[in-house]
Design a protein around this motif. Structure first.
Motif, PDB file in Angstrom:
ATOM      1  N   PHE A 297       0.849  -1.192   0.000  1.00 27.48           N
ATOM      2  CA  PHE A 297       0.000   0.000   0.000  1.00 27.48           C
ATOM      3  C   PHE A 297       0.887   1.246   0.000  1.00 27.48           C
ATOM      4  O   PHE A 297       2.096   1.177   0.290  1.00 27.48           O
ATOM      5  CB  PHE A 297      -0.911   0.015   1.233  1.00 27.48           C
ATOM      6  N   ASP A 298       0.302   2.360  -0.315  1.00 22.97           N
ATOM      7  CA  ASP A 298       0.963   3.659  -0.231  1.00 22.97           C
ATOM      8  C   ASP A 298       0.218   4.534   0.764  1.00 22.97           C
ATOM      9  O   ASP A 298      -1.016   4.527   0.807  1.00 22.97           O
ATOM     10  CB  ASP A 298       0.972   4.378  -1.588  1.00 22.97           C
ATOM     11  N   LEU A 299       0.971   5.273   1.568  1.00 25.21           N
ATOM     12  CA  LEU A 299       0.416   6.341   2.377  1.00 25.21           C
ATOM     13  C   LEU A 299       0.997   7.652   1.855  1.00 25.21           C
ATOM     14  O   LEU A 299       2.214   7.768   1.681  1.00 25.21           O
ATOM     15  CB  LEU A 299       0.767   6.170   3.852  1.00 25.21           C
ATOM     16  N   CYS A 300       0.137   8.611   1.584  1.00 20.89           N
ATOM     17  CA  CYS A 300       0.578   9.866   0.989  1.00 20.89           C
ATOM     18  C   CYS A 300       0.006  11.055   1.756  1.00 20.89           C
ATOM     19  O   CYS A 300      -1.055  10.954   2.388  1.00 20.89           O
ATOM     20  CB  CYS A 300       0.152   9.960  -0.479  1.00 20.89           C
ATOM     21  N   VAL A 301       0.725  12.165   1.677  1.00 29.45           N
ATOM     22  CA  VAL A 301       0.267  13.401   2.298  1.00 29.45           C
ATOM     23  C   VAL A 301       0.794  14.572   1.471  1.00 29.45           C
ATOM     24  O   VAL A 301       1.898  14.516   0.917  1.00 29.45           O
ATOM     25  CB  VAL A 301       0.749  13.494   3.765  1.00 29.45           C
ATOM     26  N   CYS A 322       5.002  10.334  -0.463  1.00 21.43           N
ATOM     27  CA  CYS A 322       4.412   9.003  -0.262  1.00 21.43           C
ATOM     28  C   CYS A 322       5.463   8.043   0.292  1.00 21.43           C
ATOM     29  O   CYS A 322       6.660   8.183   0.033  1.00 21.43           O
ATOM     30  CB  CYS A 322       3.878   8.462  -1.586  1.00 21.43           C
ATOM     31  N   ILE A 323       4.955   7.061   1.031  1.00 24.15           N
ATOM     32  CA  ILE A 323       5.802   6.009   1.556  1.00 24.15           C
ATOM     33  C   ILE A 323       5.134   4.677   1.276  1.00 24.15           C
ATOM     34  O   ILE A 323       3.914   4.561   1.392  1.00 24.15           O
ATOM     35  CB  ILE A 323       6.060   6.191   3.070  1.00 24.15           C
ATOM     36  N   LYS A 324       5.888   3.694   0.844  1.00 22.10           N
ATOM     37  CA  LYS A 324       5.334   2.374   0.513  1.00 22.10           C
ATOM     38  C   LYS A 324       5.430   1.472   1.737  1.00 22.10           C
ATOM     39  O   LYS A 324       6.450   1.456   2.423  1.00 22.10           O
ATOM     40  CB  LYS A 324       6.052   1.768  -0.665  1.00 22.10           C
TER      41      LYS A 324
END
Length: 328
Positions: A297-301, A322-324
């Motif tokens: 998943f990716d988390l993005c801001v 983003c961080i995977k």
């Protein structure tokens, strides 16, 4: 016997022998003593009386001069060192290279703050010193001033020699780049200013163009750094971005832990997986989750100053960071 003791003894004996002050002054200047030194020595004695020449009280300013010149030389060193730091920072910005770049916007802001504080202090001390020398030229022969000047000249000379050595080695080793050459040129220029400033300090002149040259470099470095690094508003934006990246890393670990071995859901609120919500900031609510496959998943801001973010483990696209993550 110290030079001043020998000088005072000569003046006393000459006055006791009946020689005039003009003759004594002429004899001293012919022997190599400066006019201010001769006048100071003569001022320390009365004309010959029935008891011989009587010494006048001369109040020592050694302690005050030591403090003054220590402050002057410290201010000079801080200004020169931080001009070098900002100059190297600008070279790293305008001449990108494959080599590592030390520091960042925060490190440059420390140097900017140091120049804003110490450049006016150096200007005032240097101006006061030139005025004091105009009134009392003998000050330039003080022991503290001579020792500090000699030390500064030694350090600057060694810096020039080392700079030349490294430059020649880099050329012979095939490591010469535009960034490397620019850094070496900056170090050499500052070392030359240091040598010029302290050599001029030892001469019979009130003109010291090396001081204004250093202050001009400080103003140029500050202006370029404000343009490239930004002011307080940019700094506030970078602080918020650091908080966002910290939240992003924290939530990536939490989401990876809370999803278990099951296939990742299509939708998820990252805050629902937060194990220690107290460690998160209010900006964590803007972190968005995106499933890329069953296990990743990716988390993005959204960020405000993407160019200042350390990209270790972070992917920057336009204004999104983003961080995977991978489900455990």
């Amino acid at each position: 016997m110290a030079d001043t003791d020998r000088l005072n003894a000569f003046v006393r004996d000459a006055l006791a022998a009946g020689r005039s002050r003009d003759d004594i002054r002429a004899a001293l200047t012919r022997a190599g003593w400066t006019a201010p030194e001769a006048d100071t020595a003569l001022a320390g004695w009365t004309d010959c009386t029935r008891s011989g020449p009587v010494p006048r009280p001369l109040r020592s300013r050694a302690a005050q001069d030591a403090v003054f010149y220590a402050l002057l030389f410290i201010a000079f060193g801080v200004v020169a060192g931080n001009v070098l730091s900002l100059g190297i920072g600008q070279i790293n910005i305008w001449l990108p290279d494959i080599g590592p770049s030390s520091g960042g916007p925060r490190a440059l802001r420390w140097s900017m703050a140091a120049l804003i504080v110490f450049a006016p202090v150096f200007w005032w001390l240097d101006r006061s010193d030139r005025r004091a020398l105009a009134r009392a030229p003998a000050r330039r022969h003080g022991a503290v001033r001579r020792w500090l000047s000699s030390l500064a000249l030694l350090v600057a000379s060694v810096a020039l020699l080392v700079d030349a050595l490294v430059l020649i080695y880099a050329f012979l080793d095939g490591q010469m780049t535009a960034r490397f050459a620019a850094r070496a040129a900056l170090i050499a220029a500052l070392a030359a200013i240091v040598i010029a400033y302290f050599r001029q300090s030892a001469r019979e002149t009130a003109r010291r163009p090396a001081g204004p040259a250093l202050l001009a470099l400080a103003v140029i470095a500050l202006g370029l750094s404000l343009f490239s690094v930004g002011g307080p508003r940019r700094g506030q934006a970078e602080h918020r971005d650091r908080a966002r990246i910290s939240d992003l890393r924290e939530l990536a670990l939490d989401v990876a832990a809370c999803t278990g071995h099951d296939a990742l859901p299509d939708r998820l609120n990252p805050l629902d997986c937060a194990r220690t919500p107290a460690r998160l900031t209010a900006l964590a609510a803007a972190v968005a989750y995106r499933r890329t496959d069953d296990t990743t998943f990716d988390l993005c801001v959204a960020v405000e100053a993407p160019g200042a973010i350390s990209q270790y483990g972070i992917r920057i696209t336009d204004d999104m960071a983003c961080i995977k993550g991978t489900a455990r």
